[in-house]
Design a protein around this motif. Structure first.
Motif, PDB file in Angstrom:
ATOM      1  N   TYR A  90      95.152  70.146  34.837  1.00  0.00           N
ATOM      2  CA  TYR A  90      95.434  68.856  35.927  1.00  0.00           C
ATOM      3  C   TYR A  90      96.326  68.707  35.385  1.00  0.00           C
ATOM      4  CZ  TYR A  90      90.847  68.768  37.259  1.00  0.00           C
ATOM      5  OH  TYR A  90      89.415  69.375  37.881  1.00  0.00           O
ATOM      6  N   MET A  93      99.032  71.762  36.705  1.00  0.00           N
ATOM      7  CA  MET A  93      99.174  71.477  38.265  1.00  0.00           C
ATOM      8  C   MET A  93      99.952  70.512  38.785  1.00  0.00           C
ATOM      9  SD  MET A  93      95.386  72.567  38.754  1.00  0.00           S
ATOM     10  CE  MET A  93      95.273  71.412  40.111  1.00  0.00           C
ATOM     11  N   GLY A  94      99.701  69.082  38.146  1.00  0.00           N
ATOM     12  CA  GLY A  94     100.834  68.121  37.999  1.00  0.00           C
ATOM     13  C   GLY A  94     102.304  68.019  38.076  1.00  0.00           C
ATOM     14  N   ARG A  96     104.242  70.971  37.817  1.00  0.00           N
ATOM     15  CA  ARG A  96     104.486  71.999  38.641  1.00  0.00           C
ATOM     16  C   ARG A  96     104.583  71.136  39.733  1.00  0.00           C
ATOM     17  NH1 ARG A  96     100.628  77.439  38.378  1.00  0.00           N
ATOM     18  NH2 ARG A  96     101.798  78.746  36.088  1.00  0.00           N
ATOM     19  N   HIS A  97     103.596  70.438  40.746  1.00  0.00           N
ATOM     20  CA  HIS A  97     104.119  69.219  41.835  1.00  0.00           C
ATOM     21  C   HIS A  97     105.244  68.843  41.873  1.00  0.00           C
ATOM     22  CE1 HIS A  97     103.232  67.449  44.924  1.00  0.00           C
ATOM     23  NE2 HIS A  97     103.324  66.319  44.520  1.00  0.00           N
ATOM     24  N   GLU A 102     105.274  72.696  44.190  1.00  0.00           N
ATOM     25  CA  GLU A 102     104.215  73.424  44.212  1.00  0.00           C
ATOM     26  C   GLU A 102     103.523  72.545  45.272  1.00  0.00           C
ATOM     27  OE1 GLU A 102     101.225  75.124  41.326  1.00  0.00           O
ATOM     28  OE2 GLU A 102     103.555  75.980  41.597  1.00  0.00           O
ATOM     29  N   HIS A 103     102.727  72.928  45.874  1.00  0.00           N
ATOM     30  CA  HIS A 103     101.335  73.029  47.364  1.00  0.00           C
ATOM     31  C   HIS A 103      99.805  72.509  45.999  1.00  0.00           C
ATOM     32  CE1 HIS A 103      98.683  71.536  49.897  1.00  0.00           C
ATOM     33  NE2 HIS A 103      98.005  72.791  49.569  1.00  0.00           N
ATOM     34  N   LEU A 104      99.604  71.078  46.044  1.00  0.00           N
ATOM     35  CA  LEU A 104      98.366  70.516  45.258  1.00  0.00           C
ATOM     36  C   LEU A 104      97.077  71.078  46.178  1.00  0.00           C
ATOM     37  CD1 LEU A 104      99.493  67.753  43.004  1.00  0.00           C
ATOM     38  CD2 LEU A 104      98.997  70.679  42.189  1.00  0.00           C
ATOM     39  N   THR A 105      95.620  71.344  45.674  1.00  0.00           N
ATOM     40  CA  THR A 105      94.513  70.840  46.597  1.00  0.00           C
ATOM     41  C   THR A 105      93.893  70.135  46.260  1.00  0.00           C
ATOM     42  OG1 THR A 105      93.264  72.122  44.798  1.00  0.00           O
ATOM     43  CG2 THR A 105      94.318  73.845  46.492  1.00  0.00           C
ATOM     44  N   SER A 107      95.225  65.568  45.240  1.00  0.00           N
ATOM     45  CA  SER A 107      96.017  64.462  45.346  1.00  0.00           C
ATOM     46  C   SER A 107      96.170  64.159  44.055  1.00  0.00           C
ATOM     47  CB  SER A 107      95.418  63.232  46.732  1.00  0.00           C
ATOM     48  OG  SER A 107      94.143  62.821  45.527  1.00  0.00           O
ATOM     49  N   ILE A 108      97.201  63.834  43.903  1.00  0.00           N
ATOM     50  CA  ILE A 108      98.560  63.572  42.431  1.00  0.00           C
ATOM     51  C   ILE A 108      97.158  62.403  42.360  1.00  0.00           C
ATOM     52  CG2 ILE A 108      99.884  62.170  43.361  1.00  0.00           C
ATOM     53  CD1 ILE A 108     100.148  64.611  40.751  1.00  0.00           C
ATOM     54  N   ILE A 111      94.331  64.090  40.381  1.00  0.00           N
ATOM     55  CA  ILE A 111      94.659  64.430  38.916  1.00  0.00           C
ATOM     56  C   ILE A 111      94.859  63.358  37.996  1.00  0.00           C
ATOM     57  CG2 ILE A 111      96.661  66.014  38.087  1.00  0.00           C
ATOM     58  CD1 ILE A 111      96.721  67.514  39.957  1.00  0.00           C
TER      59      ILE A 111
END
Length: 146
Positions: A90, A93-94, A96-97, A102-105, A107-108, A111
């Motif tokens: 997580y 991913m966060g 990178r967003h 970067e698109h997340l699958t 919601s922030i 995360i």
């Protein structure tokens, strides 16, 4: 500095400086959660003679499963499910967003919430294992062997 120049000028990857605060906040949460994993591994090393095997296995597992060098979708399904229990998944991913857009699958908010929940669980679980193994080590007298 050299890495930043290479990334920007050769690979044409640009960072969103506005996402730095939330990236650092996410990094702080992720690292704090990993302390729980470290405490757990430290506890296991008390009762096991080959402590380095545990440390290397956990380190390798986290490195392979965390989507640092590649997206999570590339991993086999069972490893993707295991990755969902690691705060590094997580966190990466966060970050990178926030920094790369970067698109997340997820919601922030999800995360941040999952990492916060993992922080509590991993620290609690790590401390419990450590205390159990500490009692075991004191009872068996194995602490003096290390």
């Amino acid at each position: 500095l050299i890495e930043a120049v290479v990334v920007v000028f050769i690979f044409k990857i640009f960072f969103n400086a506005g996402g730095m605060f939330f990236s650092l906040l996410l990094l702080l949460l992720m690292i704090s959660t990993l302390y729980g994993l470290g405490i757990l591994v430290a506890g296991l090393t008390i009762g096991l003679k080959q402590w380095w095997v545990i440390s290397e296995a956990v380190s390798t597992l986290v490195t392979i499963i965390t989507p640092i060098a590649y997206p999570l979708a590339i991993l086999p399904l069972f490893l993707q499910k295991i990755a969902l229990f690691l705060p590094t998944t997580y966190g990466v991913m966060g970050i990178r967003h926030f920094l790369l857009g970067e698109h997340l699958t997820l919601s922030i908010h999800t995360i941040f919430l999952r990492i916060a929940i993992m922080l509590i669980i991993w620290i609690f679980f790590g401390l419990m294992i450590f205390l159990i193994m500490d009692r075991y080590g004191r009872k068996k007298g194995v602490l003096s062997l290390y």
